[in-house]
Design an enzyme around this catalytic site. Structure first.
Site, mmCIF file in Angstrom:
data_model
loop_
_atom_site.group_PDB
_atom_site.id
_atom_site.type_symbol
_atom_site.label_atom_id
_atom_site.label_comp_id
_atom_site.label_asym_id
_atom_site.label_seq_id
_atom_site.Cartn_x
_atom_site.Cartn_y
_atom_site.Cartn_z
ATOM 1 N N GLY A 35 0.785 -1.254 0.200
ATOM 2 C CA GLY A 35 0.012 0.043 0.060
ATOM 3 C C GLY A 35 0.948 1.260 0.020
ATOM 4 O O GLY A 35 2.114 1.194 -0.055
ATOM 5 N N THR A 36 0.216 2.372 -0.076
ATOM 6 C CA THR A 36 0.968 3.808 0.004
ATOM 7 C C THR A 36 1.870 3.722 1.355
ATOM 8 O O THR A 36 0.994 3.651 2.294
ATOM 9 C CB THR A 36 -0.001 4.717 -0.476
ATOM 10 O OG1 THR A 36 -1.368 4.767 0.522
ATOM 11 C CG2 THR A 36 -0.615 4.962 -1.751
ATOM 12 N N THR A 37 2.612 4.749 1.151
ATOM 13 C CA THR A 37 3.453 4.874 2.525
ATOM 14 C C THR A 37 2.575 5.863 3.437
ATOM 15 O O THR A 37 2.366 7.132 2.886
ATOM 16 C CB THR A 37 4.809 5.571 2.210
ATOM 17 O OG1 THR A 37 5.493 4.740 1.412
ATOM 18 C CG2 THR A 37 5.651 5.504 3.729
#
Length: 263
Positions: A35-37
């Protein structure tokens, strides 16, 4: 038969492997890692959440991608992993917060709401016919004039942090925090550190227009999101310290489109 044995243990989240592992829970953690940070930093003046929203196509409206949510007046959360799962958990958290106000006439505690979410996640690892949530949450807020920051794991585990990260760029962000985090820094310094950590984790694809920032300052304990203009001010300070990314700056991090499970 020996070749089929390992497959027996990853078909259900309720079956332990011989070495004591729940494979479905580990697969859910892998969804979070892709997933996105998302970043959380807790300092004396408050707590800040930052997310480098991944925009995989220039045809997508960046404003339609939401990764930081308000749960209550004094609590916010950042997500990484399956965004649909995250929305369901956020909706549940908001209901719990309102039930607490109606029942006890006071705002819910940050630790209390975090434990309730983790208790709910844990039940999805214990019963058949359901799968674990493929998302982690960073829950941040102010409780009794003290900033709090918790991370919820797909297994239902709960940990409190001074600074942490979830998602694809976690290792890079933690490395930056280990070297530069200081509990005595101001809230503005914490935001700058978070933006710098995301810049380093973005692998040359950092775009301030896809950066989402939420803060809960201690004095008023009210969660709010920074505007695009406010975020740009912090990003410009980072660009003064580091070179501005060249070429494709459409946002995102090291994960490829094939690994993009957020949208």
């Amino acid at each position: 038969m020996k070749d089929m044995a390992p497959q027996m243990y990853d078909r259900a989240s309720t079956v332990f492997s011989p070495d004591g592992r729940l494979y479905q829970v580990e697969y859910a953690r892998e969804a979070v890692k892709r997933g996105t940070t998302a970043v959380g930093i807790k300092v004396c003046e408050g707590v800040v959440l930052l997310v480098d929203k991944r925009v995989s196509s220039r045809l997508i409206e960046a404003n339609s991608i939401e990764k930081i949510f308000q749960i209550d007046d004094h609590i916010g959360a950042a997500t990484s992993g399956l965004v649909a799962d995250a929305r369901a958990l956020i909706d549940r958290a908001r209901v719990e917060a309102q039930v607490n106000r109606v029942s006890y006439d006071e705002p819910i505690g940050v630790e209390v709401i975090s434990k309730k979410i983790c208790d709910h996640k844990q039940t999805f690892t214990q019963y058949g016919g359901i799968r674990p949530y493929g998302t982690s949450l960073l829950i941040a807020g102010v409780e009794d004039n003290k900033p709090r920051l918790f991370e919820t794991d797909p297994s239902g585990a709960l940990l409190e942090y001074k600074a942490t990260a979830i998602g694809a760029g976690r290792s890079s962000v933690i490395e930056t925090f280990e070297a530069e985090f200081d509990e005595k820094m101001t809230l503005n310094d914490a935001i700058l550190l978070g933006v710098e950590a995301l810049y380093k984790a973005a692998d040359g694809k950092f775009n301030p227009e896809t950066l989402e920032v939420g803060v809960v300052p201690v004095p008023d304990s009210n969660f709010r999101k920074l505007t695009t203009g406010e975020v740009k001010i912090y990003a410009d300070k980072i660009f003064e310290k580091y070179p501005r990314p060249e070429g494709d700056n459409s946002g995102g991090n090291k994960a490829s489109k094939e690994e993009d499970l957020d949208i």
